[in-house]
Design an enzyme around this catalytic site. Structure first.
Site, short mmCIF file in Angstrom:
data_model
loop_
_atom_site.label_atom_id
_atom_site.label_comp_id
_atom_site.label_asym_id
_atom_site.label_seq_id
_atom_site.Cartn_x
_atom_site.Cartn_y
_atom_site.Cartn_z
N GLY A 39 0.85 -1.20 0.00
CA GLY A 39 0.00 0.00 0.00
C GLY A 39 0.87 1.23 0.00
O GLY A 39 2.04 1.18 0.37
N GLU A 165 9.24 -3.47 6.16
CA GLU A 165 10.23 -2.93 5.22
C GLU A 165 11.65 -3.25 5.69
O GLU A 165 12.55 -2.42 5.60
CB GLU A 165 10.01 -1.42 5.04
CG GLU A 165 8.66 -1.16 4.41
CD GLU A 165 8.40 0.30 4.11
OE1 GLU A 165 9.34 0.96 3.65
OE2 GLU A 165 7.27 0.75 4.32
N1 LIG Z 1 2.44 8.32 15.79
C1 LIG Z 1 1.48 8.77 14.97
N2 LIG Z 1 0.67 9.79 15.35
C2 LIG Z 1 -0.31 10.24 14.54
N3 LIG Z 1 -0.58 9.74 13.31
C3 LIG Z 1 0.22 8.74 12.89
C4 LIG Z 1 1.27 8.21 13.69
N4 LIG Z 1 1.89 7.21 12.98
C5 LIG Z 1 1.22 7.13 11.82
N5 LIG Z 1 0.23 8.03 11.74
C6 LIG Z 1 -0.72 8.20 10.63
O1 LIG Z 1 -1.46 7.00 10.47
C7 LIG Z 1 -1.60 6.66 9.09
C8 LIG Z 1 -0.99 5.28 8.82
O2 LIG Z 1 0.39 5.34 9.08
P1 LIG Z 1 1.35 4.08 8.93
O3 LIG Z 1 2.66 4.45 9.52
O4 LIG Z 1 0.66 2.89 9.49
O5 LIG Z 1 1.45 3.94 7.35
P2 LIG Z 1 2.35 2.98 6.45
O6 LIG Z 1 1.43 2.30 5.51
O7 LIG Z 1 3.21 2.13 7.31
O8 LIG Z 1 3.21 4.02 5.61
P3 LIG Z 1 4.74 3.90 5.06
O9 LIG Z 1 4.69 3.15 3.77
O10 LIG Z 1 5.12 5.33 4.84
O11 LIG Z 1 5.58 3.24 6.12
C9 LIG Z 1 -0.96 7.80 8.33
O12 LIG Z 1 -1.96 8.71 7.95
C10 LIG Z 1 -0.02 8.43 9.33
O13 LIG Z 1 0.17 9.79 9.06
MG LIG Z 2 5.27 1.95 7.56
#
Ligand SMILES: Nc1ncnc2c1ncn2[C@@H]1O[C@H](COP(=O)(O)OP(=O)(O)OP(=O)(O)O)[C@@H](O)[C@H]1O
Ligand SMILES: [Mg+2]
Length: 278
Positions: A39, A165
């Protein structure tokens, strides 16, 4: 077969966020499967990993791991079954030497010393880092650090390994080595793998691919389905390997190749031949 991981209507919103990071997620993973989670950035992949491991508590819904419902009481027991390897290994080191670091989790499990020494040696051997056992983790390269972090997790021989990752720091050869090691351990020890990745070569290993989009599961697909729709790869947060990207660009530029190449070498050979005909 009963699922080893199951999520039912799981929702999670970060404090101060105006939108759920995950919204009513339903997911089941069978034992010994390799499930890839893909994603775009921010779609909720890491949040999902943290919920399964109980690092973050779900707002609603239920999470079950190895037959046990995740609650405050069962949290520590469930964590013992799951090893997580994150993207940035610097945040994971606790030992003064590579060997100490890999031993850390085993010490916490009160493993007898003799068995521990053997297990650490085995884990370091698996990731080809035995020669570095007395070095300080801080002195290693990014890829070497990641191998040590992986050794720390496989030393524990958990039922489930979540890779967030974890191969992104490695070069293509290093990545291939690590995936091979994880695959071998998965088969030998019957481990279930959840791999969060943007890397197509990692998807190839998966029995099932879960595509997250803005906190919901957009689609669950097979590897074949993913590859059948190359135009959507980018929208699913996947980056084709260099050889594939180059072939796509060549095609768009009107260069017709006789076949599809998986390796750089095959493609390079044909390009040399084309050049000599020009
Ligand atoms: N500690 C946090 N506080 C507030 N919002 C957060 C926090 N961590 C993540 N988010 C938000 O939650 C959502 C999901 O984040 P997540 O880190 O799970 O995404 P991801 O799919 O792992 O992305 P990436 O590929 O960049 O690692 C995003 O909108 C992000 O901005
Ligand atoms: Mg992530």
């Amino acid at each position: 077969m009963n699922p080893i991981i199951s999520l039912k209507d799981v929702t999670f919103t970060y404090d101060n966020a105006n939108k759920s990071a995950l919204n009513k997620i339903n997911l089941t993973v069978k034992p010994q499967q390799w499930v890839a989670i893909v994603g775009l950035n921010g779609s909720g992949k890491s949040t999902l990993a943290k919920l399964i491991n109980g690092i973050l508590p779900a707002d609603s819904g239920t999470i079950t791991v190895a037959g046990e419902k995740l609650t405050e009481q069962s949290l520590w027991n469930i964590r013992r079954k799951i090893g997580i390897i994150f993207q940035n290994p610097d945040h994971q080191f606790v030992g003064a030497t590579v060997e100490d670091d890999v031993a850390f989790g085993l010490e916490n499990q009160n493993m007898p010393r003799k068995q521990m020494v053997q297990r650490v040696a085995w884990a370091l051997d698996q990731v080809q880092m035995s020669a570095f056992k007395n070095k300080a983790p801080q002195t290693l390269s990014g890829g070497q650090k990641q191998r040590v972090a992986i050794a720390g997790v496989i030393a524990l021989q958990p039922q489930i390994i979540i890779m967030d990752e974890s191969t992104s720091m490695l070069d293509p050869n290093g990545r291939r080595d690590i995936l091979k090691i994880i695959r071998k351990l998965q088969q030998q020890l019957g481990i279930t793998i959840l791999s969060i990745t943007h890397d197509l070569s990692e998807i190839v290993e998966a029995d099932q691919v879960v595509i997250l989009k803005r906190g919901i599961i957009e689609k669950t697909a097979t590897v074949a389905e993913i590859f059948a729709d190359p135009t959507r790869l980018t929208a699913w947060g996947l980056r084709p390997p260099f050889t594939q990207r180059l072939q796509l660009s060549l095609l768009q530029a009107g260069v017709l190749l006789t076949k599809k190449y998986q390796t750089k070498q095959g493609l390079a050979d044909e390009l040399w031949q084309l050049r000599s005909k020009m």
